[in-house]
Design a protein around this motif. Structure first.
Motif, PDB file in Angstrom:
ATOM      1  N   PHE A 116       0.840  -1.208   0.000  1.00 46.96           N
ATOM      2  CA  PHE A 116       0.000   0.000   0.000  1.00 46.96           C
ATOM      3  C   PHE A 116       0.872   1.255   0.000  1.00 46.96           C
ATOM      4  CE2 PHE A 116      -2.247   3.466   2.035  1.00 46.96           C
ATOM      5  CZ  PHE A 116      -3.462   3.475   1.357  1.00 46.96           C
ATOM      6  N   TRP A 117       1.897   1.262   0.825  1.00 45.03           N
ATOM      7  CA  TRP A 117       2.786   2.422   0.904  1.00 45.03           C
ATOM      8  C   TRP A 117       3.743   2.520  -0.298  1.00 45.03           C
ATOM      9  CZ3 TRP A 117       4.389   1.882   6.756  1.00 45.03           C
ATOM     10  CH2 TRP A 117       3.436   2.536   7.559  1.00 45.03           C
ATOM     11  N   ARG A 118       3.880   1.411  -1.016  1.00 42.21           N
ATOM     12  CA  ARG A 118       4.903   1.338  -2.084  1.00 42.21           C
ATOM     13  C   ARG A 118       6.259   1.710  -1.496  1.00 42.21           C
ATOM     14  NH1 ARG A 118       1.598   4.255  -7.126  1.00 42.21           N
ATOM     15  NH2 ARG A 118      -0.177   2.802  -7.081  1.00 42.21           N
ATOM     16  N   ALA A 119       6.490   1.132  -0.346  1.00 43.21           N
ATOM     17  CA  ALA A 119       7.685   1.466   0.422  1.00 43.21           C
ATOM     18  C   ALA A 119       8.881   0.656  -0.057  1.00 43.21           C
ATOM     19  CB  ALA A 119       7.435   1.185   1.902  1.00 43.21           C
ATOM     20  N   PRO A 120      10.077   1.200   0.101  1.00 40.10           N
ATOM     21  CA  PRO A 120      11.278   0.454  -0.289  1.00 40.10           C
ATOM     22  C   PRO A 120      11.567  -0.723   0.624  1.00 40.10           C
ATOM     23  CG  PRO A 120      11.883   2.502   0.783  1.00 40.10           C
ATOM     24  CD  PRO A 120      10.400   2.539   0.596  1.00 40.10           C
ATOM     25  N   PRO A 151      -3.281  18.225   6.123  1.00 37.93           N
ATOM     26  CA  PRO A 151      -3.627  17.033   6.916  1.00 37.93           C
ATOM     27  C   PRO A 151      -4.759  16.216   6.312  1.00 37.93           C
ATOM     28  CG  PRO A 151      -4.244  19.067   8.068  1.00 37.93           C
ATOM     29  CD  PRO A 151      -3.381  19.458   6.929  1.00 37.93           C
ATOM     30  N   ALA A 152      -5.632  16.851   5.530  1.00 37.32           N
ATOM     31  CA  ALA A 152      -6.718  16.100   4.881  1.00 37.32           C
ATOM     32  C   ALA A 152      -6.161  15.016   3.967  1.00 37.32           C
ATOM     33  CB  ALA A 152      -7.613  17.045   4.092  1.00 37.32           C
ATOM     34  N   ASP A 153      -5.040  15.285   3.301  1.00 39.85           N
ATOM     35  CA  ASP A 153      -4.430  14.288   2.413  1.00 39.85           C
ATOM     36  C   ASP A 153      -3.976  13.067   3.218  1.00 39.85           C
ATOM     37  OD1 ASP A 153      -4.715  16.269   0.509  1.00 39.85           O
ATOM     38  OD2 ASP A 153      -2.614  16.909   0.629  1.00 39.85           O
ATOM     39  N   ILE A 154      -3.402  13.335   4.384  1.00 40.87           N
ATOM     40  CA  ILE A 154      -2.889  12.246   5.212  1.00 40.87           C
ATOM     41  C   ILE A 154      -4.046  11.425   5.771  1.00 40.87           C
ATOM     42  CG2 ILE A 154      -1.445  11.681   7.200  1.00 40.87           C
ATOM     43  CD1 ILE A 154      -0.156  14.490   6.838  1.00 40.87           C
ATOM     44  N   PHE A 155      -5.084  12.108   6.240  1.00 40.14           N
ATOM     45  CA  PHE A 155      -6.231  11.392   6.809  1.00 40.14           C
ATOM     46  C   PHE A 155      -6.870  10.486   5.759  1.00 40.14           C
ATOM     47  CE2 PHE A 155     -10.679  10.856   7.967  1.00 40.14           C
ATOM     48  CZ  PHE A 155     -10.566  10.418   9.275  1.00 40.14           C
ATOM     49  N   ALA A 156      -7.002  10.997   4.539  1.00 41.77           N
ATOM     50  CA  ALA A 156      -7.609  10.190   3.475  1.00 41.77           C
ATOM     51  C   ALA A 156      -6.770   8.943   3.198  1.00 41.77           C
ATOM     52  CB  ALA A 156      -7.770  11.022   2.204  1.00 41.77           C
ATOM     53  N   GLU A 157      -5.454   9.078   3.199  1.00 38.80           N
ATOM     54  CA  GLU A 157      -4.589   7.916   2.985  1.00 38.80           C
ATOM     55  C   GLU A 157      -4.703   6.927   4.147  1.00 38.80           C
ATOM     56  OE1 GLU A 157      -0.533   8.523   1.471  1.00 38.80           O
ATOM     57  OE2 GLU A 157       0.165   7.157   3.067  1.00 38.80           O
ATOM     58  N   HIS A 158      -4.730   7.455   5.350  1.00 39.24           N
ATOM     59  CA  HIS A 158      -4.904   6.632   6.550  1.00 39.24           C
ATOM     60  C   HIS A 158      -6.217   5.844   6.460  1.00 39.24           C
ATOM     61  CE1 HIS A 158      -5.555   5.599  10.737  1.00 39.24           C
ATOM     62  NE2 HIS A 158      -6.403   6.590  10.961  1.00 39.24           N
ATOM     63  N   ALA A 159      -7.294   6.507   6.043  1.00 40.54           N
ATOM     64  CA  ALA A 159      -8.589   5.840   5.912  1.00 40.54           C
ATOM     65  C   ALA A 159      -8.542   4.777   4.821  1.00 40.54           C
ATOM     66  CB  ALA A 159      -9.670   6.867   5.615  1.00 40.54           C
ATOM     67  N   ALA A 160      -7.869   5.102   3.706  1.00 37.14           N
ATOM     68  CA  ALA A 160      -7.775   4.137   2.604  1.00 37.14           C
ATOM     69  C   ALA A 160      -6.993   2.895   3.034  1.00 37.14           C
ATOM     70  CB  ALA A 160      -7.109   4.795   1.396  1.00 37.14           C
ATOM     71  N   LEU A 161      -5.916   3.067   3.783  1.00 38.49           N
ATOM     72  CA  LEU A 161      -5.142   1.918   4.261  1.00 38.49           C
ATOM     73  C   LEU A 161      -5.977   1.047   5.196  1.00 38.49           C
ATOM     74  CD1 LEU A 161      -2.614   0.218   4.635  1.00 38.49           C
ATOM     75  CD2 LEU A 161      -1.756   1.935   6.261  1.00 38.49           C
ATOM     76  N   SER A 162      -6.816   1.679   6.009  1.00 36.70           N
ATOM     77  CA  SER A 162      -7.637   0.895   6.939  1.00 36.70           C
ATOM     78  C   SER A 162      -8.577  -0.053   6.198  1.00 36.70           C
ATOM     79  CB  SER A 162      -8.438   1.828   7.858  1.00 36.70           C
ATOM     80  OG  SER A 162      -9.545   2.401   7.174  1.00 36.70           O
TER      81      SER A 162
END
Length: 884
Positions: free
Chosen positions: A364-368, A496-507
């Protein structure tokens, strides 16, 4: 010109999560009121919440970045932080760096810090001060429910027929919840309250039963309760058969214990124990509220599961008026749990130990990378800082030099760390003094984001003040560092709205009902909808409303979707010795918060308790030759502190209580966590702060002093001192091991230079009094005596508010009390309205014979209500005096 406006936000104190309306006037003044529409408090506020407007000033604020103690710009500071962390990781690996974060952060701040550490640095070395308050609840929930889920809601406190408070002084630590129970009990007197606590706290005022158990007697108590429920046929066999496993093993563990040994471990009379057990057994609508007295223990997780076992056994979970209920201590402890702020968790309630969860978050994060093992929990983290394993440390919005166990070791560890970053609001905390880089963060009232309260309710915290100086949001600070470390694309948030939306999507990502935390309904939230977001409870899945209660019909988050009974066994808890014969318990007081960096700014909140103290039982005071108001030295095997003695029957013989709040800015030697060893629960890693062997002895002072000062002195040359804000200046208590060689010089050092200096000395008693004036305006008064100073403190403080004092009346100030006909409020009882004991006593003398009528006459007790037990004592004393 400032445009007047009203802004709905959320209180930054405890986990109740009260809604607040901040009204900003055209002159910039701010008034605070409870939000009558917020479902957590319906307009109620406690004394701390009511005083929030007094804590938003810029005195003591960190306003600009600092590097090496010198002011710097953001580019320089951020470049340095990113470079040093990157270099440390390159040379020593990702586990050589760590973040220590806080329940004072907003969810969005928490989320990006966790994402950076676990997904892009690749270590799980991020832990939070919430580890100190609710980690055992998390562990207990996960063992029993398969997820960290609080099953009930606040309404259950009002619907219950029995509320059991375990290790929770709700009256002082969560006053708004306490008042909801008070009101419910007034409407339904049949509602019973049982208090289980070694101390007779203020919460006992509404208790029908108080079980003054031995320290750490909780496991034994609830093991005995489980046995009692089974032997009295109160078990819900149908619920167990349908929704749970492991009951027989849990019951067998409880029944294997010797009954008499169990009663000895609990420490209360058998008849009283049976009364509580019978009441629990016959009362279906039962809520068990627990807090730090349960969690802050080396057996905290077992305590949680012993409580949950009793609720599962009776099917009292997730139904109206029923359930185990963990109440958190910080405004966003729950939000931190949701985003994986603990070292042993991933975001969205996923777990590091589960390969599928790791893969889910990684993709989800596309993390390294992704952390593959739990990181260091708080106590171990600071030990690793001390021994050199951690070489770069970032501390956010918390003050571990005061709040961590082994606090002096923690201070030394941070001082020895090669690179320390502190992002905070306050410039001169005990921790900030040790930083190589200081980063100014936004304070409450300035920042914007979300918090989650103890009933899983997410609310908006909104800004209503301009950002001062160069202060920036915590999320912005973290993302700017992340960008400089090479992760710009993954941290390209603009709000912060961008972060909250990502947090909600990950959930909601690949969550087909297998994880309890799901707020996917908000994954597509835009900035406007985020700004207008109303409080809601999770889970709140796509096309599904928020849920108030969970697990009434199973649906747990274990592999087979059944709850787990956990067999709990007793462990040895006796820790006192002949050298350390007392049990030290630490905790909170009514009007202060954590390490006082916020509440210490309010004179109103310092009126109730203005200096650090120890509660000690009358028997122990006599045993150790201590009298009320003596100064005492408390020591453990680690360290020692100096505090004021408060002799009281609230304590058990053999136990003492010291508040956790005082730090080196407000007292000479009162950081109580210097005394607490780093003993932790083996499952949760939460420190045990409620059962510390200690000893106590009288501090022999030659000279005591009390002063009121318009300006805070730069230096206080005394073995003991405690300073607090007061109306117009500062109040100061002092004690010296020897009388000053030159008392006038000592007084001048405290009071400062002034045009007029008045001195009085009583040669017979050795008492001395000093006052200084500048153009008729009082600058300060100092009272010295060979015994604790007996003056009217509130009256002396009131003199600072006098514009000018005529020459002929200046000597009268040295009397330390009002003259004939003058008013003296006495010690403050009601912090919300500043009502003193003498004012309450006068109202009682005029015929106010109940707490309610005293409130009508004086306003005392009519706001948060946490002073009502003290008012009742004044009323009762007057009635007793009249009867005699």
């Amino acid at each position: 010109m400032i445009v007047p406006r009203s802004v709905k936000t959320t209180c930054p104190y405890c986990g109740v999560g009260c809604g607040i309306v901040a009204d900003v006037a055209s002159d910039g003044g701010v008034s605070i009121n409870g939000d009558t529409e917020h479902p957590a408090n319906y307009g109620r506020l406690c004394s701390k919440g009511s005083a929030l407007a007094e804590t938003i000033g810029l005195d003591g604020r960190l306003l600009y970045p600092e590097v090496g103690g010198a002011r710097a710009d953001w580019e320089t500071a951020l470049d340095l932080v990113a470079a040093r962390f990157s270099e440390t990781i390159r040379r020593y690996g990702p586990d050589a760096v760590a973040f220590y974060v806080s329940g004072q952060l907003l969810t969005e701040d928490y989320y990006v810090a966790n994402k950076l550490m676990k997904g892009f640095i690749g270590s799980a070395n991020i832990d939070t001060n919430s580890r100190l308050c609710m980690a055992s609840s998390v562990a207990g929930h996960r063992r029993a429910f398969g997820s960290d889920t609080v099953p009930g809601c606040y309404e259950d406190l009002e619907l219950a027929d029995l509320v059991v408070l375990v290790g929770s002084n709700l009256a002082w630590c969560h006053p708004v919840l306490y008042q909801r129970i008070v009101v419910a009990k007034e409407k339904r007197p049949e509602l019973k309250v049982a208090l289980i606590d070694p101390r007779r706290t203020t919460s006992a005022d509404i208790a029908d039963i108080h079980l003054s158990i031995r320290p750490d007697g909780d496991v034994a108590l609830f093991l005995g309760l489980l046995r009692h429920l089974a032997s009295n046929s109160t078990i819900d066999a149908d619920y167990i058969a349908r929704y749970a496993t492991g009951f027989e093993q849990a019951l067998a563990a409880a029944q294997a214990l010797d009954r008499d040994a169990l009663i000895r471990r609990i420490g209360v009379p058998h008849s009283q124990l049976e009364e509580f057990y019978d009441l629990f057994a016959v009362t279906e609508r039962t809520v068990t509220v627990y807090s730090q007295g349960v969690n802050q223990s080396s057996s905290g997780t077992d305590k949680v599961n012993a409580i949950i076992n009793c609720h599962l056994a009776t099917g009292r979970v997730g139904k109206p008026g029923m359930g185990p209920f963990s109440v958190t201590g910080q405004p966003n402890a729950m939000g931190g749990r949701e985003v994986g702020g603990l070292a042993n968790m991933l975001a969205a309630h996923m777990t590091i130990e589960d390969a599928n969860d790791r893969d889910c978050v990684h993709r989800f994060w596309r993390a390294p990378t992704i952390a593959t093992k739990p990181g260091l929990k708080a106590v171990d983290m600071f030990r690793a800082v001390g021994d050199g394993r951690i070489k770069a440390l970032w501390i956010m919005a918390t003050n571990p030099v005061v709040s961590m166990p082994e606090a002096e070791n923690v201070r030394q560890a941070i001082a020895s760390c090669p690179f320390v970053v502190v992002s905070d609001v306050t410039a001169d905390t005990d921790t900030a003094k040790l930083a190589h880089v200081l980063l100014p963060a936004l304070a409450w009232g300035e920042k914007s984001g979300t918090v989650t309260n103890s009933e899983r309710r997410i609310s908006r915290q909104r800004s209503f003040l301009r950002a001062p100086g160069s202060a920036r949001p915590d999320w912005w600070i973290v993302t700017e560092v992340a960008k400089r470390m090479g992760h710009a694309e993954a941290f390209a948030y603009s709000a912060p709205a961008d972060i909250f939306a990502e947090h909600a999507a990950l959930s909601a990502f690949e969550n087909i009902g297998t994880r309890s935390f799901d707020i996917g309904a908000y994954a597509n939230l835009d900035s406007r909808a985020y700004e207008e977001l109303e409080p809601f409870q999770w889970p709140c899945r796509v096309n599904s409303p928020g849920t108030a209660r969970m697990f009434a019909e199973g649906g747990f988050y274990t592999q087979d979707r059944r709850a787990r009974f956990v067999p709990v066994r007793l462990t040895a808890e006796e820790r006192t010795t002949s050298d350390f014969p007392l049990t030290l318990n630490t905790g909170r007081v009514r009007d202060h918060w954590h390490t006082m960096t916020r509440t210490g700014k309010s004179q109103r909140l310092s009126q109730h308790y203005a200096e650090p103290f120890v509660e000690i039982h009358l028997e122990d005071a006599k045993r150790f030759r201590i009298t009320d108001a003596d100064l005492v030295r408390i020591s453990t095997g680690l360290d020692a502190i100096l505090v004021r003695a408060l002799v009281t029957p609230r304590q058990q013989p053999g136990s003492i209580f010291v508040p956790m709040h005082w730090n080196d800015q407000f007292a000479s030697c009162a950081r109580v966590d210097r005394l607490v060893p780093g003993m932790t629960d083996p499952i949760s890693g939460q420190p045990a702060s409620k059962n510390v062997p200690a000893r106590i002895e009288r501090f022999h002072a030659a000279t005591y002093g009390f002063a009121v000062l318009r300006e805070r002195p730069k230096h206080i040359a005394a073995e003991y001192w405690a300073i607090a804000k007061c109306d117009g200046g500062w109040r100061l208590e002092i004690a010296l091991a020897a009388e000053p060689a030159d008392c006038s010089a000592f007084a001048s050092g405290l009071l400062g230079k002034a045009r007029d200096f008045i001195f009085y000395r009583d040669l017979q008693t050795g008492r001395m009094r000093f006052a200084c004036y500048d153009n008729g305006r009082l600058c300060g008064i100092l009272f010295l005596a060979p015994e604790p100073v007996a003056v009217s403190r509130e009256w002396a403080i009131s003199q600072l508010a006098t514009t000018t004092i005529a020459t002929g009346k200046r000597n009268a100030v040295l009397a330390g009390r009002p003259g004939p006909g003058a008013a003296d409020r006495g010690a403050i009882v009601c912090a919300c309205f500043g009502i003193g004991v003498n004012e309450i006593a006068a109202a009682v003398a005029r015929g106010c014979c109940t707490v309610a009528t005293v409130g009508e006459a004086t306003q005392a007790g009519t706001n948060c209500g946490s002073c009502r037990p003290e008012i009742r004592k004044i009323v009762d004393r007057h009635a007793l005096a009249n009867a005699n």
